[in-house]
Scaffold this motif. Structure first.
Motif, short mmCIF file in Angstrom:
data_model
loop_
_atom_site.label_atom_id
_atom_site.label_comp_id
_atom_site.label_asym_id
_atom_site.label_seq_id
_atom_site.Cartn_x
_atom_site.Cartn_y
_atom_site.Cartn_z
N ARG A 195 1.81 6.78 5.76
CA ARG A 195 1.33 6.13 4.74
C ARG A 195 0.16 5.29 5.26
O ARG A 195 -0.77 5.61 4.61
N ARG A 219 0.79 5.40 -1.01
CA ARG A 219 0.03 6.67 -0.26
C ARG A 219 0.77 7.62 -0.67
O ARG A 219 2.05 8.21 0.05
N SER A 238 0.00 12.22 -0.60
CA SER A 238 -1.10 13.59 -0.61
C SER A 238 -0.51 14.97 -0.40
O SER A 238 0.52 14.92 -0.87
N ARG A 279 -10.41 6.55 1.43
CA ARG A 279 -9.48 6.43 0.46
C ARG A 279 -10.14 5.46 -0.36
O ARG A 279 -10.29 3.76 0.33
N GLY A 327 -3.92 11.02 4.81
CA GLY A 327 -4.00 9.99 5.86
C GLY A 327 -4.78 10.04 7.23
O GLY A 327 -4.88 9.30 7.80
N TYR A 353 1.02 -0.79 -0.23
CA TYR A 353 -0.28 -0.10 0.01
C TYR A 353 0.57 1.32 0.10
O TYR A 353 2.03 1.23 0.97
N TYR A 407 -3.05 1.92 -3.95
CA TYR A 407 -2.67 3.34 -3.88
C TYR A 407 -3.36 4.28 -3.70
O TYR A 407 -4.30 4.51 -4.37
N ASP A 408 -2.89 5.70 -3.53
CA ASP A 408 -4.73 6.56 -3.00
C ASP A 408 -3.05 7.61 -3.37
O ASP A 408 -2.50 8.30 -2.33
#
Length: 508
Positions: A84, A9, A11, A60, A55, A7, A49-50
Motif C-alpha cells: 500500500r 491506496r 489502484s 501520488r 504504487g 495511509y 489516501y490515493d
C-alpha cells in the motif's frame, strides 16, 4: 499531542483482488489496529489516501501530502501492508531504512507485523526487502496483464482514454464507447468544410476566435469534461491556433476510426512515454459514429498538403529558438523579415490581444543580452568575504549536517539503551519515561537544526551558482552563439515597447 497518519491506496491493478483492498476496508482495518493498542489512546489520527494510483511511483497526491508532514506533524505512519505504501523496492527501502528513522517517524505495516518502533537496529530486515522485491515484481507482472487486456479492448473498438477527444463525449450507457458531443462536433465539421474550401489553418483559427468559439481546452473546462485534469499550457490565454486547427484536420479518428496505443512507456516505472511507430498503433475501423466522411477528410488533407508545400522552408539554424517567449500568452516567438525580428504569432489568430505589440529586432535583442551579461560578470567580480582557515561556507554547513546525523544516531542508541534498561528491570518506569522524554526533546531539537541547516545550505548553493557557470570566460565576447545561450539563458520574455525579462540559468 502526537499524531498518527493512516495511509490507504487503491489502484486499478488491485481491482481483481476483491473488496478487501477497498479504501473503506483498509480504513476499517487500520482503525481497529489503532483502537486495539492502548499506547495510541491519546494520539490524534489523520487520514491520507490515493484512489486509482499505482504504487510503482511515489508521485501520488495523498502520499506527497503525508510525506510533507512526516517528522513535523506526523509521528507515526500505519499502512495495511508494504505494497500500500509502495511497490518500488529501492524507494521503499530508502524511506524505511534512512528517511523515517532520521525524522523519528515510526512505521507500521499491520498485515506484515512490521513495527519500526520495536526494532533496535537501524536497518530494514531481509524479510522486508524480500517482500518489497516481491511486490515490485508482482506490480510489473500485473501491469503487463492489464496492458494486454487494454490492448485487446482497443482492438475491439473500446475507447480507453480518460477524456474523450474534442467532438465526442464518453457514453454513460455503454462502457468504452463514444457519443457525439453536438456543439463541439459542429465546430469540427465546420473546420473540415473550411479546410476543404482552401482556407488555411491560421485563417480558420482567426475566424473561430473572432466569433468567440472556445478552444478545445477552454470548452472542456467550461463544460467540466476535463475529469479534473490540470492541463499544462503556455499561458492563461488559450485560443484557437494554427496548430490545434491543423491537428483537428489531420485527426483520422473523426472518420470513425479508433486509433490507440500511439505512445507507450519503455518500463512500468518510467514517467515519460514515447511516440510509437505507426505500424505499432492499434486501429479499429468504425468504432464510433463519424463526424466527417472519408471523402471530406481526404479533400481537406489534399488542400493542407498543398499549403504545407508552398511554405518557405525553415532555416536550420536559429540561435534563439525556444528561448524567446511572449510575456502575455507565453507562446514561443517566431522569426521573420530580411532584417530579422521576432514576433508573437498569436496576433494572427487574435488581433486584439496584447501580443500584437510584441516585436523585437534581433540586433537590439543581442545588444541587450550582451549588456546584461556584462553586468552579471561585473557583479561576480566583486570581492566577497573569505575565511582565514580557507574553508567555504558550504563545507562548514555540510559538516554541521553530518554532526546532526551523528547526534540523531546517538539519540536513537540512547533510546534503545533506556528501553533495554527498563525491560531488564535496571530502572523503574518513571525513570524510563523521564529519560525517553529528554531524548525525544533532544531529537526534536536536532531535526529542527537539520532543517534549518539544509535550507541555509540550499540558499548558499544557489548564491554560488554563478561560479558553476564560469561567466568570466565570456567577459570579452562580442557575439552570442547558440551554445552560449543554451548555457546561460533559460528564457527571455518579450513585452511591448521592446521590454525584455531575462531568466538566467544562474542566480540573477
Amino acid at each position: 499531542m502526537k499524531t498518527i497518519a493512516l495511509y490507504m491506496r487503491l489502484s486499478n491493478e488491485d481491482a481483481h483482488e476483491g473488496e478487501s483492498y477497498s479504501i473503506g476496508n483498509q480504513r476499517a482495518l487500520l482503525m481497529d489496529y489503532v483502537k486495539s493498542h492502548e499506547e495510541f489512546e491519546n494520539w490524534s489520527v489523520l487520514e491520507f489516501y490515493d484512489d486509482g494510483y499505482s504504487g510503482v511511483s511515489f508521485e501520488r497526491p495523498g502520499i506527497q501530502k503525508l510525506l510533507a508532514l512526516a517528522g513535523n506533524t506526523v509521528n507515526c505512519i500505519i499502512v495495511k501492508d508494504f505494497s500500500r505504501f509502495g511497490r518500488n523496492l529501492v524507494e521503499v527501502g530508502d524511506y524505511l531504512d534512512q528517511i523515517f528513522p532520521f525524522l523519528g517517524v515510526r512505521f507500521i505495516a499491520v498485515n506484515e507485523g512490521y513495527d519500526s518502533g520495536q526494532g533496535l537496529g537501524s536497518s530494514v530486515g531481509l524479510d522486508v526487502s524480500l517482500k518489497a522485491l516481491v511486490y515490485e515484481m508482482y506490480s510489473r507482472d500485473v501491469s503487463e496483464k492489464i496492458r494486454a487486456v487494454k490492448h485487446a479492448k482497443m482492438r475491439g473498438g473500446e475507447y480507453q482514454g480518460i477524456i474523450a477527444f474534442y467532438g465526442y463525449k464518453r457514453s454513460k450507457t455503454a462502457r468504452g464507447k463514444l457519443e457525439i458531443d453536438v456543439p463541439a462536433a459542429e465546430v469540427v465539421r465546420r473546420i473540415f468544410r473550411m479546410a476543404a474550401e482552401g482556407i488555411t489553418p491560421t485563417a480558420i483559427a482567426k475566424e473561430l476566435n473572432h466569433e468567440g468559439i472556445p478552444s478545445p481546452l477552454m470548452y472542456r473546462r467550461e463544460n467540466h469534461t476535463d475529469a479534473g485534469h490540470s492541463w499544462r499550457v503556455a499561458g492563461d490565454m488559450t485560443c484557437w491556433t494554427r496548430e490545434n486547427v491543423r491537428r483537428t484536420i489531420c485527426d483520422e479518428r473523426y472518420t470513425g476510426k479508433l486509433i490507440s496505443h500511439t505512445r507507450a512507456k519503455e518500463d512500468v516505472s518510467a514517467k515519460i512515454s514515447k511516440l510509437l511507430p505507426k505500424e505499432e498503433w492499434i486501429i479499429a475501423e468504425n468504432a464510433h459514429e463519424a463526424l466527417v466522411s472519408k471523402e471530406l477528410f481526404e479533400q481537406a488533407q489534399t488542400v493542407l498538403k498543398h499549403y504545407n508545400h508552398t511554405k518557405a522552408p525553415r532555416k536550420p539554424y536559429q540561435r534563439f529558438r525556444g528561448l524567446l517567449k511572449c510575456a502575455y500568452c507565453g507562446r514561443a516567438l517566431s522569426k521573420s523579415g530580411k532584417e530579422t525580428y521576432y514576433y508573437c504569432t498569436t496576433r494572427k489568430v487574435l488581433p486584439e490581444a496584447p501580443c500584437a505589440c510584441v516585436r523585437i529586432g534581433e540586433k537590439e535583442l543581442e545588444d541587450s543580452l550582451l549588456e546584461s551579461l556584462k553586468i552579471q560578470i561585473r557583479l561576480i567580480g566583486q570581492p566577497g568575504e573569505t575565511r582565514q582557515d580557507g574553508r567555504t561556507e558550504q563545507s562548514i554547513l555540510q559538516e554541521k549536517l553530518r554532526e546532526c546525523q551523528k547526534e540523531a544516531d546517538r539519540c536513537k542508541a540512547r533510546q534503545a539503551a533506556a528501553f533495554e534498561d527498563y525491560a531488564e528491570g535496571r530502572i523503574q518506569k518513571q525513570e524510563y519515561l523521564s529519560r525517553k522524554g529528554e531524548i525525544s526533546a533532544r531529537q526534536e531539537e536536532v531535526i529542527v537544526q537539520y532543517k534549518e541547516i539544509s535550507d541555509k545550505l540550499a540558499e548558499t548553493a544557489q548564491s554560488k551558482s554563478r561560479e558553476t557557470v564560469d561567466l568570466g570566460r565570456y567577459a570579452f565576447v562580442k557575439e552570442l552563439t547558440r551554445e552560449m545561450l543554451e548555457e546561460l539563458v533559460k528564457e527571455i520574455r518579450v513585452a511591448k515597447e521592446n521590454a525584455i525579462e531575462i531568466v538566467w540559468n544562474f542566480k540573477d
